[in-house]
Design an enzyme around this catalytic site. Sequence first.
Site, mmCIF file in Angstrom:
data_model
loop_
_atom_site.group_PDB
_atom_site.id
_atom_site.type_symbol
_atom_site.label_atom_id
_atom_site.label_comp_id
_atom_site.label_asym_id
_atom_site.label_seq_id
_atom_site.Cartn_x
_atom_site.Cartn_y
_atom_site.Cartn_z
ATOM 1 N N LYS A 19 0.853 -1.136 -0.024
ATOM 2 C CA LYS A 19 -0.080 0.177 -0.066
ATOM 3 C C LYS A 19 0.963 1.257 0.029
ATOM 4 O O LYS A 19 0.250 2.497 -0.216
ATOM 5 C CB LYS A 19 -0.915 -0.125 1.205
ATOM 6 C CG LYS A 19 -1.918 -1.357 0.912
ATOM 7 C CD LYS A 19 -3.270 -0.827 1.813
ATOM 8 C CE LYS A 19 -4.296 -1.854 1.659
ATOM 9 N NZ LYS A 19 -4.281 -3.487 1.946
HETATM 10 C C1 LIG Z 1 -4.725 -4.054 1.368
HETATM 11 C C2 LIG Z 1 -4.190 -5.635 1.416
HETATM 12 C C3 LIG Z 1 -4.525 -6.649 0.655
HETATM 13 C C4 LIG Z 1 -5.870 -6.382 -0.148
HETATM 14 O O1 LIG Z 1 -5.521 -5.700 -1.113
HETATM 15 P P1 LIG Z 1 -6.851 -4.899 -1.908
HETATM 16 O O2 LIG Z 1 -6.344 -3.953 -3.017
HETATM 17 O O3 LIG Z 1 -7.701 -4.299 -1.040
HETATM 18 O O4 LIG Z 1 -7.601 -5.985 -2.507
HETATM 19 C C5 LIG Z 1 -3.711 -7.691 0.420
HETATM 20 N N1 LIG Z 1 -2.763 -7.946 1.145
HETATM 21 C C6 LIG Z 1 -2.138 -7.079 2.089
HETATM 22 C C7 LIG Z 1 -1.121 -7.211 2.905
HETATM 23 C C8 LIG Z 1 -2.929 -5.659 2.224
HETATM 24 O O5 LIG Z 1 -2.521 -4.686 2.957
#
Ligand SMILES: *Cc1c(COP(=O)(O)O)cnc(C)c1O
Length: 434
Positions: free
Chosen positions: A107
């Site tokens: 993220k």
């Molecule tokens: C947010 C997150 C996800 C999911 O991603 P999306 O874009 O919401 O589908 C998967 N793994 C981790 C570690 C995350 O932080």
Amino acid sequence: MKYFSTKNKTLAFSFEDAVLKGLPQDNGLFVPEYLPQLDADFLSQLSRYSFQEIGMEIARHFVGNEIETSILNEIINEVLSFPAPLVHVEENIYSLELYHGPTLAFKDFGARFMARIMHHFNKNKNKKLRILVATSGDTGGAVASGFFGLSGIEVVILYPKGRVSHYQKKQLTTFGNNIQAIEVDGSFDDCQRMVKQAFLDDEINKVCSLSSANSINISRLIPQSFYYFEAAKQLSLDKNKSLYFSVPSGNLGNITAGLYAKKMGLRIDKFISANNANDFFSNYLISENPIFKDSVITLSNAMDVGAPSNFYRILDLYGSTWNNIVKEINPYVLSDEKTIATITKCYEDNKYILDPHGAIAYSSLKSYLKYNKNLVGVFLETAHPAKFYEELERRVSFKIPIPNELNQLNELNEVYTELPAEFESFKDYLLNTK
Ligand SMILES: *Cc1c(COP(=O)(O)O)cnc(C)c1O
């Protein structure tokens, strides 16, 4: 490039509007009017480009002439200041490690891009901008880190009490300065609902200029498409092999960005939506009927989403036609118990440590590759395993090394406000701290 709401294709918005508003007033989601076709030479010679050059080549289409090239270049260079290495795990399976940024989760890519774009657009405005963000774990920390210290912007993060890991909570609550943390006595879906309601509330909008930092913000999706190209570049795939990308999915932002990459011209044969017990999307792929459920708590907590927002962007991308969607994406669901067994087995076989999210995606590739040696699978390793240290430590027999970035957090004090899962108390908070 113009942007439209998924619910109204007649009213056009600029990139700036789409980013600063976050959500259109009609409660749809912003989508680009089309997906740019990338240059054929660029696509066939990815290995000649740096990660930053790849990012620039993609971003310029989405930004159009709204940001000067030299400034956009600077932003991209700052955002992509860490690598996304493709690591060979075992025969035909690769891990795209997206956790080398400051908060050790993928993220960081979206949050850093969004923060710098918003800061750029907000620079010459006199009104303070408030960013609201609901997090199931990793978003909040990445957003906090992305915005920390940027002038004229304040971030309010809502996270579900008792449902984020020790280090995730540390990352949310120890910044201070322009970052405020709110612990909601409820689920991630409650947090998301409270944020959505705040955007639609006239009284709040009168006193603050609000924006959203969830994966519903289009500026988070754009940089997430960069690393699919970066992975393909490092792979230099044999023409006769098929390429699968398996994406640990929650709110479906990451997989949507991958679908965008494919539409822009990247050769990807299939996606896998790797889900935990919150299997709404995999069920949809199997049965066509979208049945939303309340989220349940799992080990891969950043994917504990019952009603994923980006579902509507995926529908929009494929003309709301299930047949077209299932041609692109395969379903996969794994329980917590099997996730742990997968982490253990992968360590025994390959000495590679998976985190619970990446483990589900890795497991999906194992099952799809079992009968087809002609596939090459890349799974997105979305977080560093140490972010889930406490949960894993009790369940696996090997040591999980803790990187310094996390160790240092233990020294810092947590500061947060506790609220019930009710919109009214959140509203009071916003009005009283404006
Ligand atoms: C947010 C997150 C996800 C999911 O991603 P999306 O874009 O919401 O589908 C998967 N793994 C981790 C570690 C995350 O932080």
